[in-house]
Scaffold this active site. Structure first.
Site, mmCIF file in Angstrom:
data_model
loop_
_atom_site.group_PDB
_atom_site.id
_atom_site.type_symbol
_atom_site.label_atom_id
_atom_site.label_comp_id
_atom_site.label_asym_id
_atom_site.label_seq_id
_atom_site.Cartn_x
_atom_site.Cartn_y
_atom_site.Cartn_z
ATOM 1 N N ARG A 63 5.232 -12.324 0.833
ATOM 2 C CA ARG A 63 3.967 -11.620 1.027
ATOM 3 C C ARG A 63 3.148 -12.319 2.103
ATOM 4 N NH1 ARG A 63 0.213 -10.396 -2.829
ATOM 5 N NH2 ARG A 63 1.876 -9.730 -4.185
ATOM 6 N N GLU A 112 -0.366 0.727 -5.974
ATOM 7 C CA GLU A 112 -0.984 1.081 -7.249
ATOM 8 C C GLU A 112 -2.413 1.506 -6.909
ATOM 9 O OE1 GLU A 112 -0.392 -2.240 -9.880
ATOM 10 O OE2 GLU A 112 -1.755 -1.343 -11.346
ATOM 11 N N LYS A 148 -6.313 -7.795 -5.491
ATOM 12 C CA LYS A 148 -7.229 -6.664 -5.665
ATOM 13 C C LYS A 148 -8.236 -6.948 -6.772
ATOM 14 C CE LYS A 148 -3.816 -3.595 -5.425
ATOM 15 N NZ LYS A 148 -3.094 -2.326 -5.623
HETATM 16 P P1 ATP Z 1 -2.623 -7.123 -5.822
HETATM 17 O O1 ATP Z 1 -1.873 -8.287 -6.395
HETATM 18 O O2 ATP Z 1 -3.606 -7.470 -4.761
HETATM 19 O O3 ATP Z 1 -3.182 -6.192 -6.846
HETATM 20 P P2 ATP Z 1 -0.257 -5.559 -5.623
HETATM 21 O O4 ATP Z 1 0.960 -6.171 -5.072
HETATM 22 O O5 ATP Z 1 -0.331 -5.408 -7.071
HETATM 23 O O6 ATP Z 1 -1.503 -6.316 -5.016
HETATM 24 P P3 ATP Z 1 0.319 -2.873 -4.956
HETATM 25 O O7 ATP Z 1 -0.610 -1.740 -4.809
HETATM 26 O O8 ATP Z 1 1.272 -2.867 -6.091
HETATM 27 O O9 ATP Z 1 -0.572 -4.154 -4.978
HETATM 28 O O10 ATP Z 1 1.099 -3.122 -3.589
HETATM 29 C C1 ATP Z 1 1.756 -2.109 -2.895
HETATM 30 C C2 ATP Z 1 2.800 -2.720 -2.028
HETATM 31 O O11 ATP Z 1 2.216 -3.650 -1.119
HETATM 32 C C3 ATP Z 1 3.823 -3.471 -2.841
HETATM 33 O O12 ATP Z 1 5.107 -3.165 -2.365
HETATM 34 C C4 ATP Z 1 3.484 -4.903 -2.598
HETATM 35 O O13 ATP Z 1 4.625 -5.706 -2.673
HETATM 36 C C5 ATP Z 1 2.885 -4.879 -1.201
HETATM 37 N N1 ATP Z 1 1.954 -5.977 -1.011
HETATM 38 C C6 ATP Z 1 0.876 -6.269 -1.765
HETATM 39 N N2 ATP Z 1 0.279 -7.387 -1.325
HETATM 40 C C7 ATP Z 1 0.987 -7.811 -0.256
HETATM 41 C C8 ATP Z 1 0.883 -8.918 0.643
HETATM 42 N N3 ATP Z 1 -0.091 -9.830 0.526
HETATM 43 N N4 ATP Z 1 1.795 -9.026 1.633
HETATM 44 C C9 ATP Z 1 2.759 -8.114 1.763
HETATM 45 N N5 ATP Z 1 2.926 -7.072 0.965
HETATM 46 C C10 ATP Z 1 2.056 -6.902 -0.042
HETATM 47 MG MG MG Z 2 1.732 -4.215 -7.795
#
Ligand code: ATP
Ligand code: MG
Length: 563
Positions: A266, A38, A276
């Site tokens: 994760r 995102e 984020k």
């Molecule tokens: P945040 O909660 O920090 O905003 P998010 O999961 O919403 O992170 P995205 O941009 O949607 O952020 O993540 C893109 C991809 O990275 C998704 O497939 C997500 O599952 C993966 N991802 C995000 N954080 C992690 C993590 N800590 N470990 C492994 N994969 C991750």
């Molecule tokens: Mg997300």
């Protein structure tokens, strides 16, 4: 390391699934992944794990991996983030299939599917407030209540949905909901919202849309449109999987690959935060200098600090893929960084806290160029010349007025070797009024030159040094962990920011480096011998060199028993 070897030998559970699918000739043996960020922040080390997994599997199985921006939430998204995400993925050494893709490319198709679902009686416009909708959903243990709007005729829904789209409905006044099951024990199946009204400008579609699809209605469909075969996501989406499949049931045609959602744990790292939202908070409140502050767990921060893509990929390999949540010691990441930098960095002399040594029996006008090995781990790295002269800098803490017996450095009447040079003996020293050592007087043994026949003589300590008249000045930034707590975001009663380490950045302005470092460029990496690994900062200029300490030679946290 054992972990890495294990990984090389056995398949992780996702690889097992893929190999079975290949064996069964599923999807005509097509393997296609996607990484779906995102664009609402910079990528962090957790994303790096997901990138290494998706792009890495594509490499391993001769498949493809798309980069798809999941841009369904215009309020928080920005082109700056899109650009940084592309840069970070490429820096890690991966390349996406074709052009970057955007969920917003599919807004028209998603709208068409939504209309189709309305016509089939599988979606309806609800005019209740958000609060009322949540109240009716209730709790998992008891059936929810159906909305009064649930059974209105398709024609009416179509008219209202069109109005929503055309901007005739104010924000929050209506939503489009899937008609599934208000008694499902899975709360996500209780008539989830598909579309909300949002009069917001989108960074790609501008003002075209007044409604935006929810993540759940966009993600699986985007996977389907792109022909993704394995849609890997983190564990919190496991509970969304029935909905992911339900939406696909509404649209999937026979004969086209149907994506399968697979969840993995994760990455959680100790001593940091990775949401984020929290990282943005620190940037906005200027608790760090920006998204790429070298203390941040962002990929751009780690890059600026001097971490290498190889080290991050090796780390991702080592931690492997699990089905259950766990916390990885940040020390393991630092270990991978040290291990790689040890192989690739030239050794140099840098004195961070200098004190002057005068070699009284070495002629004042003499200088010698001594040959030093650049990297004992890498024969091809060659040698360099380092000037030696009458006045040198050594590290202040390499001298003690009254050293204990086990202090194998310099003290009155003691001998040490100056690395690559001579053995010197401390004869005297001078202090200022406040008791600080200002000068140390030594004599050198001309027979003890490194590499000469006389160099066999052994002394216990070896110090690094820099010739005073040849020294280059530099600013050195020493970083420590950003948080003092192992799990800063894990305390209900406390804000994560309360655990910020007040000493996470120490700036040294008076460092003295060997002259070969005058010409360094931002991003160059070195081992300052006996101290640690350092990387030239992006703010460095020839007239004002700036180095970041990437990581100390040893894990000082372990020694202090803090971790
Ligand atoms: P945040 O909660 O920090 O905003 P998010 O999961 O919403 O992170 P995205 O941009 O949607 O952020 O993540 C893109 C991809 O990275 C998704 O497939 C997500 O599952 C993966 N991802 C995000 N954080 C992690 C993590 N800590 N470990 C492994 N994969 C991750
Ligand atoms: Mg997300």
């Amino acid at each position: 390391m054992e972990l890495a070897e294990d990984n090389a030998r056995s398949l992780n559970f996702i690889e097992t699934i893929i190999e079975e699918d290949l064996k069964d000739k599923k999807n005509n043996r097509k393997i296609h992944f996607r990484f779906p960020p995102e664009p609402n922040g910079y990528l962090h080390i957790g994303h790096a794990k997901s990138i290494c997994l998706n792009f890495g599997l594509a490499e391993k199985y001769n498949g493809l991996c798309n980069l798809r921006f999941d841009d369904t939430n215009p309020a928080k998204e920005d082109v700056e983030y899109v650009d940084s995400i592309k840069e970070d993925i490429q820096w890690l050494g991966f390349q996406w299939n074709d052009e970057p893709l955007y969920a917003s490319n599919y807004f028209d198709q998603l709208y068409t599917w939504a209309v189709q679902m309305i016509k089939q009686g599988n979606a309806y416009v609800d005019e209740q407030s958000q609060e009322e909708i949540s109240r009716q959903k209730g709790v998992p243990t008891r059936p929810g209540e159906e909305s009064a709007y649930r059974n209105r005729p398709a024609e009416e829904n179509l008219v209202l949905f069109e109005k929503m789209k055309n901007g005739e409905v104010p924000d929050g006044a209506m939503v489009l909901r899937a008609k599934i099951n208000m008694s499902s024990p899975n709360m996500h199946m209780r008539d989830p919202i598909m579309y909300r009204v949002l009069h917001a400008e989108h960074h790609r579609t501008g003002n075209k849309w007044n409604i935006y699809p929810m993540y759940d209605f966009a993600h699986g469909q985007s996977d389907y449109i792109e022909g993704i075969t394995h849609s890997l996501c983190t564990l919190e989406f496991e509970i969304h999987r029935p909905l992911y499949d339900w939406f696909l049931d509404q649209i999937a045609e026979a004969g086209r690959p149907r994506p399968r959602q697979i969840e993995f744990a994760r990455l959680n790292l100790s001593y940091t935060v990775m949401s984020k939202r929290k990282l943005l908070e620190m940037v906005e409140q200027r608790l760090v200098s920006g998204w790429d502050d070298p203390r941040m767990p962002t990929i751009s921060g780690l890059r600026r600090r001097g971490y290498t893509p190889e080290a991050i990929r090796e780390f991702a390999d080592r931690i492997g893929i699990a089905k259950r949540d766990n916390v990885i010691d940040v020390g393991l990441l630092e270990f991978s960084v040290r291990e790689h930098l040890n192989k690739i960095t030239p050794r140099v002399f840098g004195v961070l806290d200098p004190v002057k040594v005068i070699i009284t029996n070495y002629p004042e006008d003499k200088e010698e160029m001594l040959e030093l090995i650049n990297n004992p781990e890498d024969e091809t790295a060659g040698k360099r010349l380092v000037p030696f002269s009458h006045e040198l800098y050594i590290e202040r803490n390499d001298f003690m007025e009254e050293p204990p017996r086990k202090f194998f450095r310099l003290g009155p009447g003691r001998e040490v070797r100056l690395k690559g040079a001579y053995i010197v003996m401390c004869e005297d020293y001078k202090k200022d009024d406040s008791g600080n050592i200002t000068e140390i007087y030594c004599t050198y043994d001309p027979e003890s030159k490194s590499g000469s026949t006389g160099s066999q003589r052994k002394v216990k300590g070896t110090l690094h040094w820099v010739s005073v008249q040849h020294a280059v000045d530099a600013e050195v930034r020493l970083y420590d962990r950003l948080f003092l707590d192992e799990d800063p975001a894990g305390h209900k009663e406390h804000d994560f920011k309360e655990f910020l380490n007040p000493d996470s950045l120490k700036i040294l302005q008076n460092c003295k480096l060997e002259p070969s470092l005058q010409t360094v460029q931002p991003g160059d990496k070195f081992q300052f011998q006996r101290i640690g690994y350092f990387c030239v900062d992006k703010e460095s200029r020839p007239e004002h060199l700036v180095f970041n300490r990437t990581v100390a030679l040893r894990d000082s946290w372990k020694k202090k028993g803090r971790s």
